[in-house]
Design a protein around this motif. Structure first.
Motif: not given
Length: 123
Positions: A67-74
């Motif tokens: 249900r949840f998604t973690i991501n990043r934009d450095n």
């Protein structure tokens, strides 16, 4: 020194979606592992998702997996948490946290914390 600022928390109906963002200060964000934690009243703080500095390692709590998604934009010094199919039991203050060193999901391992953002899911 690293400062973290969360945004995106609000009141949403069950089944809805929210996207939390955590903006980090400092020039070493790309070296930091990051995590999203939550704490409901009377309960301990728990990690719901974590991501390593290069995004090579990602972890989800069983209660949010799928249900949840973690991501990043450095490039933007920002970590995100996309939350779908929200449930009333997801109601909590959500905190962003960061740490140098090994990938870890224990709250005690994180030295940098944001102030939190409230997520309320109504039934």
């Amino acid at each position: 020194q690293v400062q973290l600022l969360e945004s995106g928390g609000e009141l949403v109906q069950a089944g809805g979606s929210l996207r939390l963002a955590c903006a980090a200060s400092g020039r070493t964000f790309s070296l930091l592992n990051a995590g999203w934690f939550r704490q409901a009243p009377g309960e301990e703080r728990e990690c719901v998702a974590a991501i390593s500095s290069s995004s090579s390692d990602i972890w989800y709590a069983a209660s949010v997996r799928g249900r949840f998604t973690i991501n990043r934009d450095n490039a933007k010094n920002t970590v995100y948490l996309q939350m779908n199919s929200l449930k009333p039991e997801d109601t909590a203050v959500y905190y962003c946290a960061a740490r140098y060193g090994d990938f870890d999901v224990r709250s005690a391992a994180y030295g940098y914390w944001g102030q939190g953002t409230q997520v309320t899911v109504s039934s």
